[in-house]
Structures are given as structure tokens and as C-alpha cells.
Design a protein around this motif. Structure first.
Motif, PDB file in Angstrom:
ATOM      1  N   VAL A  58       0.822  -1.209   0.000  1.00 27.79           N
ATOM      2  CA  VAL A  58       0.000   0.000   0.000  1.00 27.79           C
ATOM      3  C   VAL A  58       0.860   1.265   0.000  1.00 27.79           C
ATOM      4  O   VAL A  58       0.672   2.161  -0.829  1.00 27.79           O
ATOM      5  CB  VAL A  58      -0.949   0.008   1.225  1.00 27.79           C
ATOM      6  N   GLU A  59       1.811   1.351   0.916  1.00 26.35           N
ATOM      7  CA  GLU A  59       2.623   2.560   1.010  1.00 26.35           C
ATOM      8  C   GLU A  59       3.505   2.728  -0.215  1.00 26.35           C
ATOM      9  O   GLU A  59       3.688   3.852  -0.710  1.00 26.35           O
ATOM     10  CB  GLU A  59       3.492   2.515   2.282  1.00 26.35           C
ATOM     11  N   GLU A  60       4.038   1.626  -0.720  1.00 26.96           N
ATOM     12  CA  GLU A  60       4.877   1.703  -1.911  1.00 26.96           C
ATOM     13  C   GLU A  60       4.069   2.202  -3.109  1.00 26.96           C
ATOM     14  O   GLU A  60       4.551   3.023  -3.894  1.00 26.96           O
ATOM     15  CB  GLU A  60       5.473   0.331  -2.223  1.00 26.96           C
ATOM     16  N   ARG A  61       2.842   1.716  -3.246  1.00 28.05           N
ATOM     17  CA  ARG A  61       1.999   2.159  -4.356  1.00 28.05           C
ATOM     18  C   ARG A  61       1.642   3.635  -4.210  1.00 28.05           C
ATOM     19  O   ARG A  61       1.641   4.385  -5.185  1.00 28.05           O
ATOM     20  CB  ARG A  61       0.721   1.318  -4.421  1.00 28.05           C
ATOM     21  N   LYS A  62       1.361   4.065  -2.991  1.00 28.76           N
ATOM     22  CA  LYS A  62       1.049   5.478  -2.771  1.00 28.76           C
ATOM     23  C   LYS A  62       2.227   6.360  -3.175  1.00 28.76           C
ATOM     24  O   LYS A  62       2.052   7.386  -3.836  1.00 28.76           O
ATOM     25  CB  LYS A  62       0.706   5.722  -1.292  1.00 28.76           C
ATOM     26  N   GLN A  63       3.427   5.941  -2.779  1.00 30.34           N
ATOM     27  CA  GLN A  63       4.612   6.729  -3.110  1.00 30.34           C
ATOM     28  C   GLN A  63       4.858   6.741  -4.613  1.00 30.34           C
ATOM     29  O   GLN A  63       5.294   7.752  -5.176  1.00 30.34           O
ATOM     30  CB  GLN A  63       5.841   6.172  -2.378  1.00 30.34           C
ATOM     31  N   GLN A  64       4.544   5.635  -5.280  1.00 34.67           N
ATOM     32  CA  GLN A  64       4.681   5.590  -6.729  1.00 34.67           C
ATOM     33  C   GLN A  64       3.728   6.578  -7.389  1.00 34.67           C
ATOM     34  O   GLN A  64       4.104   7.327  -8.302  1.00 34.67           O
ATOM     35  CB  GLN A  64       4.397   4.183  -7.266  1.00 34.67           C
ATOM     36  N   LEU A  65       2.484   6.601  -6.937  1.00 32.90           N
ATOM     37  CA  LEU A  65       1.480   7.501  -7.510  1.00 32.90           C
ATOM     38  C   LEU A  65       1.856   8.964  -7.269  1.00 32.90           C
ATOM     39  O   LEU A  65       1.673   9.811  -8.147  1.00 32.90           O
ATOM     40  CB  LEU A  65       0.098   7.196  -6.926  1.00 32.90           C
ATOM     41  N   ILE A  66       2.383   9.249  -6.092  1.00 36.92           N
ATOM     42  CA  ILE A  66       2.818  10.613  -5.797  1.00 36.92           C
ATOM     43  C   ILE A  66       3.955  11.008  -6.739  1.00 36.92           C
ATOM     44  O   ILE A  66       3.978  12.118  -7.287  1.00 36.92           O
ATOM     45  CB  ILE A  66       3.271  10.732  -4.324  1.00 36.92           C
ATOM     46  N   TYR A  74      -3.237  15.305  -5.099  1.00 41.87           N
ATOM     47  CA  TYR A  74      -2.565  16.576  -5.352  1.00 41.87           C
ATOM     48  C   TYR A  74      -1.889  17.088  -4.080  1.00 41.87           C
ATOM     49  O   TYR A  74      -0.732  17.504  -4.096  1.00 41.87           O
ATOM     50  CB  TYR A  74      -3.585  17.590  -5.860  1.00 41.87           C
ATOM     51  N   GLU A  75      -2.597  17.028  -2.962  1.00 42.52           N
ATOM     52  CA  GLU A  75      -2.026  17.516  -1.707  1.00 42.52           C
ATOM     53  C   GLU A  75      -0.863  16.644  -1.242  1.00 42.52           C
ATOM     54  O   GLU A  75       0.120  17.148  -0.681  1.00 42.52           O
ATOM     55  CB  GLU A  75      -3.115  17.597  -0.632  1.00 42.52           C
ATOM     56  N   ALA A  76      -0.959  15.331  -1.481  1.00 41.15           N
ATOM     57  CA  ALA A  76       0.139  14.439  -1.123  1.00 41.15           C
ATOM     58  C   ALA A  76       1.378  14.754  -1.966  1.00 41.15           C
ATOM     59  O   ALA A  76       2.509  14.735  -1.460  1.00 41.15           O
ATOM     60  CB  ALA A  76      -0.278  12.983  -1.322  1.00 41.15           C
ATOM     61  N   ALA A  77       1.165  15.044  -3.247  1.00 39.48           N
ATOM     62  CA  ALA A  77       2.277  15.412  -4.128  1.00 39.48           C
ATOM     63  C   ALA A  77       2.890  16.737  -3.691  1.00 39.48           C
ATOM     64  O   ALA A  77       4.117  16.900  -3.677  1.00 39.48           O
ATOM     65  CB  ALA A  77       1.793  15.493  -5.575  1.00 39.48           C
ATOM     66  N   LEU A  78       2.036  17.687  -3.325  1.00 44.20           N
ATOM     67  CA  LEU A  78       2.541  18.976  -2.855  1.00 44.20           C
ATOM     68  C   LEU A  78       3.320  18.827  -1.553  1.00 44.20           C
ATOM     69  O   LEU A  78       4.298  19.533  -1.325  1.00 44.20           O
ATOM     70  CB  LEU A  78       1.393  19.964  -2.644  1.00 44.20           C
ATOM     71  N   ARG A  79       2.876  17.888  -0.708  1.00 47.85           N
ATOM     72  CA  ARG A  79       3.589  17.649   0.551  1.00 47.85           C
ATOM     73  C   ARG A  79       5.024  17.225   0.272  1.00 47.85           C
ATOM     74  O   ARG A  79       5.970  17.721   0.891  1.00 47.85           O
ATOM     75  CB  ARG A  79       2.854  16.557   1.332  1.00 47.85           C
ATOM     76  N   TYR A 109      -6.382   4.181  -3.407  1.00 47.87           N
ATOM     77  CA  TYR A 109      -5.311   4.704  -2.561  1.00 47.87           C
ATOM     78  C   TYR A 109      -5.523   6.162  -2.169  1.00 47.87           C
ATOM     79  O   TYR A 109      -5.053   6.604  -1.127  1.00 47.87           O
ATOM     80  CB  TYR A 109      -3.972   4.552  -3.279  1.00 47.87           C
ATOM     81  N   PHE A 110      -6.182   6.912  -3.023  1.00 45.50           N
ATOM     82  CA  PHE A 110      -6.461   8.323  -2.745  1.00 45.50           C
ATOM     83  C   PHE A 110      -7.936   8.591  -3.043  1.00 45.50           C
ATOM     84  O   PHE A 110      -8.429   8.240  -4.122  1.00 45.50           O
ATOM     85  CB  PHE A 110      -5.578   9.237  -3.603  1.00 45.50           C
ATOM     86  N   PRO A 111      -8.676   9.208  -2.103  1.00 41.82           N
ATOM     87  CA  PRO A 111     -10.117   9.442  -2.282  1.00 41.82           C
ATOM     88  C   PRO A 111     -10.463  10.241  -3.533  1.00 41.82           C
ATOM     89  O   PRO A 111     -11.544  10.105  -4.088  1.00 41.82           O
ATOM     90  CB  PRO A 111     -10.502  10.216  -1.016  1.00 41.82           C
ATOM     91  N   GLY A 112      -9.541  11.096  -3.967  1.00 46.05           N
ATOM     92  CA  GLY A 112      -9.821  11.932  -5.142  1.00 46.05           C
ATOM     93  C   GLY A 112      -8.565  12.645  -5.591  1.00 46.05           C
ATOM     94  O   GLY A 112      -7.492  12.507  -4.982  1.00 46.05           O
ATOM     95  N   LYS A 113      -8.688  13.405  -6.662  1.00 44.13           N
ATOM     96  CA  LYS A 113      -7.530  14.120  -7.206  1.00 44.13           C
ATOM     97  C   LYS A 113      -6.981  15.113  -6.193  1.00 44.13           C
ATOM     98  O   LYS A 113      -5.763  15.295  -6.093  1.00 44.13           O
ATOM     99  CB  LYS A 113      -7.924  14.841  -8.495  1.00 44.13           C
TER     100      LYS A 113
END
Length: 237
Positions: free
Chosen positions: A11-19, A61-66, A53-57
């Protein structure tokens, strides 16, 4: 030759990939113009899986900005070695590396992008500015800044930000010149403030005492000295 077999990500690896994928796309186009479908295609997964993994864009977007905000704030970290002017010039080099590599994403971070008005996004922007402010104070070796010094440093951080945003619109001024000019701007802001305040004057004297003649601050002095003969002398009244 690939086998076509995909490794299952956690899960975390996929989230980081998407970011990471989102940041890469945001580096070339405004986040407003990037769709979830494009992010899913670039990541090699389906649109519904992105939403798993993310409720919406906005969330992605906020995770990428983080991540971008953390990376940008880190660009202001500089070991306390060498003259202040040289340190600031290295900081500006890393700052503009980020701006150059993440143009639309940087603009979105600083201007709010599709998250304009979002308290989360605004807080991230403020964190970057505060981190830059604290790092500059550390370089100045000042733990408790006066009101004038706080004004100078925060003004300069805002100037660097606005300069970078304007530069992105066409890159009409050579980047290296802007980096040096911003270091000169910092010394100029300090010097002007020193003309009004004894504590600031002492700070400027201490800084200049450690500056080599061939450093960024010495370069500014030489440039200004070259202008003096060209300034018409005022006639006595």
C-alpha cells in the motif's frame, strides 16, 4: 525483454509511486490539466485503483505537494562553512534547480493551483517559507531576530519566490544572473536597513568582515563602485 509479470506493490509503496508519477506530470503541466486517468496510465494501473489509494484528485494533489514542499524546504539547508555570500549562492542554485525541474508544479505550490484556498495547501506553503526563514537566520547566527531583521529576511524569501515565478514565464533572464542578483538583493536589503538601525549595522559589519573580495558580496561592492563615477555630482544650492 520483459515477461509481462508485474510485481505486486504494498500500500505505502503504491502510494509513493502515484505521488512520484503525479509530481512528474505536474512538472510539465499545471495540475489543473492533469487527469486521474493520465496518472493511472502513467503508473500502469486502472483509474479505480488510484481511487483505492487516494479518495480523489485533491487528496493525491495535496500528497504530491507535501513531497514537493518538503524537498523545496530542504534546498535551503546549507552547512555553515565558508562565507555567507557563498552559502546563499549555493542555496539559490539548489532553489532554482528545483524551480527549473518542477516549473508548473512549483507555480502550483506557490500559487495554490487547484487547491487554492485549501487550508492544507496554504499551511504547506507557509511551512516552506518558514523553513527558508529559519535557515537564513541560522546562517546569520541570530537566534532572536529584531523586528527589522525579521522584515528583511521574510521580504527576501518572498522576493526569491516571486522572482522564480516571474522567471518561469519565458526564462528571459539568464538563471545564473538571477541567482547572483538575489544574493546581492539580500545584502542590499541588509545594508539599507543598517542605515536606520545600529543593531543591523553591527550585523552587517560582522558579515562583511568574513566576506572575501572575490565573493558574491564583494562582487556587488565592485559593481556599485563602478557606477559611482557615472553618477552626476549634485551642484551646491
Amino acid at each position: 525483454m520483459t515477461t509481462g509479470v508485474r510485481r505486486r506493490m504494498g500500500v505505502e509503496e503504491r502510494k509513493q509511486q502515484l505521488i512520484g508519477v503525479a509530481l512528474e506530470l505536474f512538472s510539465h503541466r499545471s495540475p489543473d490539466e492533469v487527469s486521474i486517468d493520465e496518472i493511472a496510465a502513467a503508473a500502469g494501473i486502472s483509474r479505480p485503483l488510484v481511487y483505492h489509494y487516494f479518495p480523489g484528485k485533491q487528496s493525491l494533489y495535496e500528497a504530491a505537494l507535501r513531497r514537493a514542499a518538503d524537498e523545496l524546504a530542504a534546498r535551503f539547508v546549507e552547512p555553515p562553512h565558508g562565507s555567507l555570500g557563498a552559502r546563499l549562492l549555493r542555496v539559490m542554485g539548489r532553489f532554482f534547480d528545483f524551480v527549473d525541474d518542477h516549473g508548473p508544479g512549483f507555480a502550483a505550490l506557490m500559487r495554490g493551483g487547484p487547491a487554492v484556498g485549501s487550508s492544507t495547501t496554504n499551511a504547506m506553503i507557509d511551512e516552506v517559507r518558514q523553513a527558508a526563514y529559519e535557515q537564513i537566520l541560522a546562517h546569520l547566527e541570530v537566534a532572536e531576530p529584531s523586528a527589522r531583521l525579521e522584515l528583511v529576511v521574510r521580504s527576501w524569501v518572498s522576493l526569491a519566490e516571486s522572482t522564480a515565478l516571474l522567471w518561469l514565464d519565458g526564462r528571459r533572464v539568464p538563471r545564473a544572473e538571477l541567482e547572483l542578483q538575489l544574493v546581492h538583493d539580500f545584502s542590499a536589503l541588509l545594508t539599507v536597513s543598517a542605515a536606520y538601525d545600529e543593531e543591523m549595522a553591527e550585523l552587517v559589519i560582522r558579515i562583511l568582515a568574513g566576506e572575501p573580495a572575490d565573493g558574491p558580496f564583494g562582487d556587488l561592492v565592485a559593481r556599485l563602485a563602478a557606477l559611482v563615477p557615472q553618477v552626476p555630482a549634485q551642484r551646491p544650492a
